[in-house]
Design a protein around this motif. Structure first.
Motif, mmCIF file in Angstrom:
data_model
loop_
_atom_site.group_PDB
_atom_site.id
_atom_site.type_symbol
_atom_site.label_atom_id
_atom_site.label_comp_id
_atom_site.label_asym_id
_atom_site.label_seq_id
_atom_site.Cartn_x
_atom_site.Cartn_y
_atom_site.Cartn_z
ATOM 1 N N ALA C 138 0.846 -1.204 0.000
ATOM 2 C CA ALA C 138 0.000 0.000 0.000
ATOM 3 C C ALA C 138 0.879 1.252 0.000
ATOM 4 O O ALA C 138 0.628 2.204 -0.737
ATOM 5 C CB ALA C 138 -0.935 -0.009 1.210
ATOM 6 N N ARG C 139 1.917 1.230 0.810
ATOM 7 C CA ARG C 139 2.840 2.372 0.870
ATOM 8 C C ARG C 139 3.433 2.675 -0.496
ATOM 9 O O ARG C 139 3.541 3.824 -0.921
ATOM 10 C CB ARG C 139 3.960 2.051 1.867
ATOM 11 N N ARG C 140 3.821 1.618 -1.226
ATOM 12 C CA ARG C 140 4.436 1.816 -2.546
ATOM 13 C C ARG C 140 3.417 2.210 -3.603
ATOM 14 O O ARG C 140 3.779 2.525 -4.717
ATOM 15 C CB ARG C 140 5.075 0.509 -3.019
ATOM 16 N N ASN C 141 2.132 2.128 -3.248
ATOM 17 C CA ASN C 141 1.044 2.247 -4.231
ATOM 18 C C ASN C 141 1.301 1.266 -5.379
ATOM 19 O O ASN C 141 1.204 1.610 -6.573
ATOM 20 C CB ASN C 141 0.898 3.679 -4.741
ATOM 21 N N MET C 142 1.643 0.044 -4.997
ATOM 22 C CA MET C 142 1.923 -1.009 -5.961
ATOM 23 C C MET C 142 0.663 -1.275 -6.785
ATOM 24 O O MET C 142 -0.436 -1.324 -6.249
ATOM 25 C CB MET C 142 2.360 -2.277 -5.210
ATOM 26 N N ASP C 143 0.868 -1.453 -8.077
ATOM 27 C CA ASP C 143 -0.255 -1.609 -9.000
ATOM 28 C C ASP C 143 -0.902 -2.977 -8.817
ATOM 29 O O ASP C 143 -0.506 -3.948 -9.472
ATOM 30 C CB ASP C 143 0.222 -1.447 -10.440
ATOM 31 N N MET C 144 -1.904 -3.062 -7.935
ATOM 32 C CA MET C 144 -2.627 -4.318 -7.748
ATOM 33 C C MET C 144 -3.941 -4.057 -7.010
ATOM 34 O O MET C 144 -4.090 -3.048 -6.325
ATOM 35 C CB MET C 144 -1.786 -5.330 -6.952
ATOM 36 N N PRO C 219 -5.851 2.659 -11.037
ATOM 37 C CA PRO C 219 -4.405 2.437 -11.027
ATOM 38 C C PRO C 219 -3.869 2.532 -9.595
ATOM 39 O O PRO C 219 -4.336 3.358 -8.818
ATOM 40 C CB PRO C 219 -3.849 3.587 -11.873
ATOM 41 N N GLY C 220 -2.933 1.668 -9.256
ATOM 42 C CA GLY C 220 -2.329 1.703 -7.928
ATOM 43 C C GLY C 220 -2.903 0.646 -7.001
ATOM 44 O O GLY C 220 -3.554 -0.305 -7.432
ATOM 45 N N ASP C 280 -10.941 7.150 -2.201
ATOM 46 C CA ASP C 280 -10.865 7.068 -3.661
ATOM 47 C C ASP C 280 -10.017 8.249 -4.110
ATOM 48 O O ASP C 280 -10.540 9.309 -4.440
ATOM 49 C CB ASP C 280 -12.284 7.115 -4.260
ATOM 50 N N GLY C 281 -8.716 8.057 -4.063
ATOM 51 C CA GLY C 281 -7.803 9.179 -4.322
ATOM 52 C C GLY C 281 -6.954 8.956 -5.557
ATOM 53 O O GLY C 281 -7.111 7.967 -6.273
ATOM 54 N N GLU C 282 -6.063 9.890 -5.787
ATOM 55 C CA GLU C 282 -5.173 9.811 -6.944
ATOM 56 C C GLU C 282 -3.744 9.983 -6.464
ATOM 57 O O GLU C 282 -3.457 10.863 -5.674
ATOM 58 C CB GLU C 282 -5.476 10.938 -7.936
ATOM 59 N N LYS C 283 -2.874 9.135 -6.960
ATOM 60 C CA LYS C 283 -1.453 9.246 -6.608
ATOM 61 C C LYS C 283 -0.699 8.415 -7.632
ATOM 62 O O LYS C 283 -1.148 7.325 -7.970
ATOM 63 C CB LYS C 283 -1.258 8.683 -5.198
ATOM 64 N N GLU C 288 4.315 4.018 -12.282
ATOM 65 C CA GLU C 288 4.394 5.377 -12.835
ATOM 66 C C GLU C 288 5.604 6.118 -12.263
ATOM 67 O O GLU C 288 6.320 6.813 -12.982
ATOM 68 C CB GLU C 288 3.098 6.146 -12.535
ATOM 69 N N GLN C 289 5.812 5.951 -10.976
ATOM 70 C CA GLN C 289 6.980 6.565 -10.331
ATOM 71 C C GLN C 289 8.278 6.050 -10.956
ATOM 72 O O GLN C 289 9.214 6.804 -11.195
ATOM 73 C CB GLN C 289 6.981 6.256 -8.823
ATOM 74 N N TYR C 290 8.295 4.743 -11.201
ATOM 75 C CA TYR C 290 9.473 4.118 -11.789
ATOM 76 C C TYR C 290 9.723 4.681 -13.191
ATOM 77 O O TYR C 290 10.839 5.032 -13.550
ATOM 78 C CB TYR C 290 9.273 2.602 -11.840
ATOM 79 N N ARG C 291 8.648 4.785 -13.970
ATOM 80 C CA ARG C 291 8.804 5.301 -15.351
ATOM 81 C C ARG C 291 9.236 6.757 -15.345
ATOM 82 O O ARG C 291 10.024 7.188 -16.193
ATOM 83 C CB ARG C 291 7.494 5.118 -16.119
ATOM 84 N N ARG C 292 8.727 7.517 -14.396
ATOM 85 C CA ARG C 292 9.164 8.919 -14.288
ATOM 86 C C ARG C 292 10.661 8.993 -14.053
ATOM 87 O O ARG C 292 11.356 9.824 -14.620
ATOM 88 C CB ARG C 292 8.455 9.613 -13.119
ATOM 89 N N GLN C 293 11.135 8.104 -13.175
ATOM 90 C CA GLN C 293 12.564 8.119 -12.896
ATOM 91 C C GLN C 293 13.364 7.751 -14.154
ATOM 92 O O GLN C 293 14.389 8.348 -14.437
ATOM 93 C CB GLN C 293 12.906 7.167 -11.755
#
Lengths: 189, 393, 300
Positions: C138-144, C219-220, C280-283, C288-293
């Motif tokens: 959850a902390r990582r906002n892992m896509d699942m 997503p997330g 129900d939020g957005e982050k 996405e974080q990985y691709r940004r990097q």
């Protein structure tokens, strides 16, 4: 056994470990020999005792025992390292000290000692952090563990980008100081 | 077999730390996923992977612990990616649970253990070889495992590539059982040109999904082809005892035996292809030194010294420690007057040597509890004793 | 029947199963969900009155409604009654070890980002033995998407207490009543960074299904907590003897409260069950974080 051993010692943050790696790299990549570099360190990365050991040989079998057992060259860049390593150091070895940080006492009796105020020179160059490179330049001049050219190259491809000029100068100042010391000592003998 | 991907292979000569050579070997083998947790003396493997993987299209993730790391590696492998983790003793213990899952699901992956002194937290920065039996038996239940033991940074590089090839060939986790000494040693490492690096890929099913049974082997074969998630095969796999469909078969007394037997046989019956040994001077030897990893390397001097004293001593280095070379040791035991086994534990692999020697020759352990490497004199004394030269000892 | 073994093959098992499947086809005909189920594995192991059938049906309906490519959906379960879900769905499915479904799913997703990865497991598996993995994913906002069926006890092993058992709850390991404070799974997810958190009882099946659709398309890291009866393990010891008793209880005590503060969603014995969509939020997600990097690296 044709195997040369060197130990570099000081405190964490002086670049001792990096210096050992640079010597090994010079031997392997630029002198075409074999080298094994091992390090010992405490949990502190700054201020604790640091030591680096390099064994160099022409035949890798000579390096099958990877640890330095009885170095013929000991580089000391702190009083703590002096107290730890000099009493057990072989009497026919070469002791090299940073004169800005190390005071000799009877523990060094009978040992050939060469000194350079590496830290003071580094400060004069503007960055105390290059004291280890000054020391490497000195080593290149006063020992034949690796060729000066190999060590010069190894220093330059090991230092962070943008610091090449400073490090090259540090190396040359140390080297010239060593050449001077060599001339003096050869007059003595 | 095919050459390594051009992507990411840093061909050339380096003066390289063992742990970094391990990471580079993984990259050469095509590893594109690393999940790990920082632990001395394996941390540099993770650090290197975190630096390198994003540049070659892979992913590094630091997990919350080693149980998670091992599972993430299995998950990535089931997504079709070559995956690895690296750890040391305490983390290795935590990985045992899901090493077993990897064995049971027949999941190719590589687990590197940079061994340190134990038990427990033990000696975080100092060498040990005390996890060798854990490598063989550490997860519960019956299974077979492949474990390799490198003696230098170069070999750590080479064997990491080989570990991936074995894991893909046998659909099994493969262990690289290195140690703090080799992992934290810097030496010359040659990374060959891409064309010279052989990389083995995964055998895929050739039948359409409706005909595919994930755990069915053809007669004469022991390793089933592997479909992964997202390919339309709608596979199921489980850590439970399962049938050829991958379905739990816990109430079916016909499933356990064939399954577990095959998991063991696919390794044990391919020993001749898996086992790598390095021999030196064994032809006319009266004494043999049998060792592995760093302990084998530090036995080279005492072997040379003993030869100078006129003792005919040879050396058998176990590059592959598991599966164990029973035949070779049995044969050796029939030919020599004594076998000396130096290892950095209080006697683990020596038990295997004794088992195979079965009393036909004297077997001498040269133990070391960890925290350092053997004094060459200790090994030399054991060689002399094995040769019956007690007086000189 | 003769046992035919050809090396390591198990023809008897397969024939038996094929026979059973044929029979079932004759007797029952086909069910609309059959394409999504491994019908050769039915009947399932779940007890009469268990909520898992409803939870699974809601998931499969949601999956169909989501429009996701079913060849790209993978289900990962851990151990326990809910952990058996992976074995019944005709999707790429993984039945892993106890507590470890989330890290396995993490590797699966990162190994092939095209996959939609769903973790379907129970409360004991996901937030007790696997609690650390749960909060970190959850902390990582892992896509699942995580579907966690909460029945307040360990059903498969015979009704023991766990990290969700309410204070006072009688289980086989809390025979005098549980005196440990439980987790609210929804609060745990929300506090750890989940971008979507909803809770429904299995009585509220349509709402549950709708939430699962939302979660699948979010997503997330999304969590749907499903409150479900376990008459065999928990209910009969806590005045909810039958599955139907639990359904009545949900009817009477379910309080729909969208946007409720997740911290105030604790479930007490004989208290209200607050349900609804809590977060129900957005982050940006892990990937996405990985691709940004990666983009930053390539730009540099």
């Amino acid at each position: 056994m044709e195997r040369l051993e060197i130990r570099l010692s000081g405190f964490g943050g002086q670049g001792i470990v990096r210096s050992g790696e640079i010597i090994g790299k010079a031997a392997v990549l630029y002198d075409g020999r074999y080298a094994t570099f091992t390090q010992s360190y405490g949990p502190e990365s700054r201020g604790g005792a640091a030591a680096a050991q390099v064994a160099i040989a022409n035949d890798p079998v000579e390096l099958s025992y990877p640890h330095v057992i009885d170095p013929s060259i000991l580089v000391v860049m702190s009083q703590g390292a002096y107290n730890k390593y000099v009493p057990g150091f072989r009497r026919d070895g070469l002791l090299i000290v940073d004169e800005s940080l190390v005071e000799l006492d009877e523990a060094a009796d009978g040992v050939e000692v060469l000194g350079i105020p590496a830290t003071r020179i580094a400060e004069e160059l503007g960055r105390r952090i290059v004291a280890n490179v000054v020391m490497l330049g000195f080593l290149a001049a006063v020992t034949d563990i690796v060729s000066p050219e190999a060590l010069r190259k190894a220093v330059l491809d090991s230092v962070p980008k943008g610091t090449e000029e400073l490090n090259a100068r540090a190396f040359e100042v140390g080297f010239e100081y060593g050449e001077g010391v060599k001339r003096e000592t050869s007059y003595d003998t | 077999m095919s050459p390594a991907s051009r992507n990411g292979v840093l061909s050339g000569e380096f003066f390289m730390l063992g742990d970094i050579a391990c990471a580079e070997g993984a990259i050469c083998a095509g590893c594109r996923f690393f999940a790990g947790y920082p632990i001395t003396p394996a941390t540099e493997v993770a650090q290197r992977m975190s630096e390198r993987l994003p540049l070659v299209g892979g992913i590094y993730i630091q997990m919350e612990d080693e149980m998670a790391s091992m599972n993430a590696v299995l998950g990535a492998s089931w997504a079709g990616v070559k995956a690895m983790t690296a750890t040391s003793g305490p983390g290795f213990s935590l990985m045992m649970e899901n090493l077993g899952l990897g064995v049971m699901m027949e999941t190719p992956c590589v687990l590197v253990n940079v061994q340190r002194g134990g038990p427990s937290t033990g000696l975080p920065t100092l060498v040990g070889q005390g996890d060798m039996m854990q490598a063989r038996w550490g997860s519960h239940g019956d299974y077979a495992i492949i474990a390799l033991s490198p003696s230098s940074p170069q070999e750590l590089f080479d064997l990491t590539i080989h570990a991936f090839n074995l894991s893909e060939t046998y659909r099994a986790p493969v262990l690289v059982m290195t140690d703090a000494e080799v992992g934290h040693m810097t030496e010359k490492v040659v990374i060959p040109p891409v064309e010279e690096i052989e990389v083995i890929g995964r055998r895929k099913p050739t039948v359409p999904p409706e005909e595919y049974l994930p755990y069915r082997v053809e007669p004469g074969e022991l390793v089933p082809p592997m479909a992964v998630a997202g390919e339309g095969y709608r596979i199921h796999t489980t850590g439970l005892t399962h049938d050829e469909r991958g379905y739990p078969a816990t109430a079916d007394d016909t499933a356990q035996w064939p399954l577990v037997q095959r998991l063991v046989d696919k390794i044990e019956k391919n020993k001749d292809k898996i086992i790598m040994l390095e021999e030196d001077g064994l032809d006319d030897a009266e004494v043999a030194v049998v060792s592995y990893g760093i302990a084998a390397r530090t036995a080279i001097w005492p072997v040379q010294m003993a030869r100078q004293e006129g003792i005919r001593v040879g050396m058998l280095r176990l590059v592959t420690v598991w599966p164990f070379p029973d035949e070779e040791i049995r044969d050796l035991a029939g030919r020599v007057e004594g076998i000396v086994v130096p290892e950095i534990n209080l006697g683990q692999i020596v038990r295997e040597v004794e088992r195979c020697a079965a009393g036909r020759t004297e077997v001498l352990s040269v133990p070391h509890p960890g925290g350092g490497i053997h004094d060459p004199q200790a090994v030399l004394r054991a060689i002399r004793r094995a040769a019956g030269r007690k007086a000189e000892a | 029947m003769e046992l035919k073994t050809d090396g390591y093959r198990l023809d008897r098992t397969l024939e038996t199963h094929a026979e059973a499947e044929g029979l079932r086809g004759e007797i029952h005909g086909r069910h609309p969900m059959d394409d999504l189920l491994r019908t050769d594995r039915l009947p399932h192991i779940w007890c009469p009155g268990c909520g898992l059938g409803t939870a699974l049906t809601c998931f499969l309906s949601a999956l169909l409604r989501s429009g996701l490519d079913l060849d790209k959906v993978a289900v990962v379960s851990g151990i326990g009654c809910t952990g058996r879900v992976a074995g019944y769905v005709r999707l790429d499915s993984f039945h892993t070890t106890h507590g470890r479904a989330i890290p396995f799913a993490t590797g699966l997703k990162l190994g092939n980002p095209e996959l939609k990865v769903v973790v379907f497991s129970g409360d004991g598996d996901l937030v007790t033995i696997g609690g650390n993995h749960f909060i970190h994913a959850a902390r990582r906002n892992m896509d699942m998407t995580v579907i966690c069926v909460n029945n307040f006890n360990y059903g498969m092993t015979g009704g023991q207490a766990g990290a969700t058992t309410p204070v006072g709850g009688i289980t086989t390991t809390s025979p005098y009543g549980n005196y440990e404070y439980p987790f609210s799974i929804s609060a745990l997810a929300a506090a750890s960074g989940a971008v979507y958190v909803a809770r429904w009882t299995v009585l509220h099946a349509r709402r549950l299904e709708r939430s699962i659709v939302e979660a699948l398309l979010k997503p997330g890291f999304s969590l749907v907590e499903v409150i479900a009866p376990c008459p065999t393990g928990f209910g009969r010891r806590n005045r909810l003897r039958q599955g139907l008793d639990a359904m009545h209880y949900y009817h009477e005590h379910g309080v729909i409260q969208h946007g409720a503060d997740p911290v105030k969603t604790d479930i007490e014995l004989e208290g209200p069950v607050i349900e609804g969509k809590f977060v129900d939020g957005e982050k940006p997600t892990f990937l996405e974080q990985y691709r940004r990097q990666l983009d930053r690296l390539r730009g540099a």
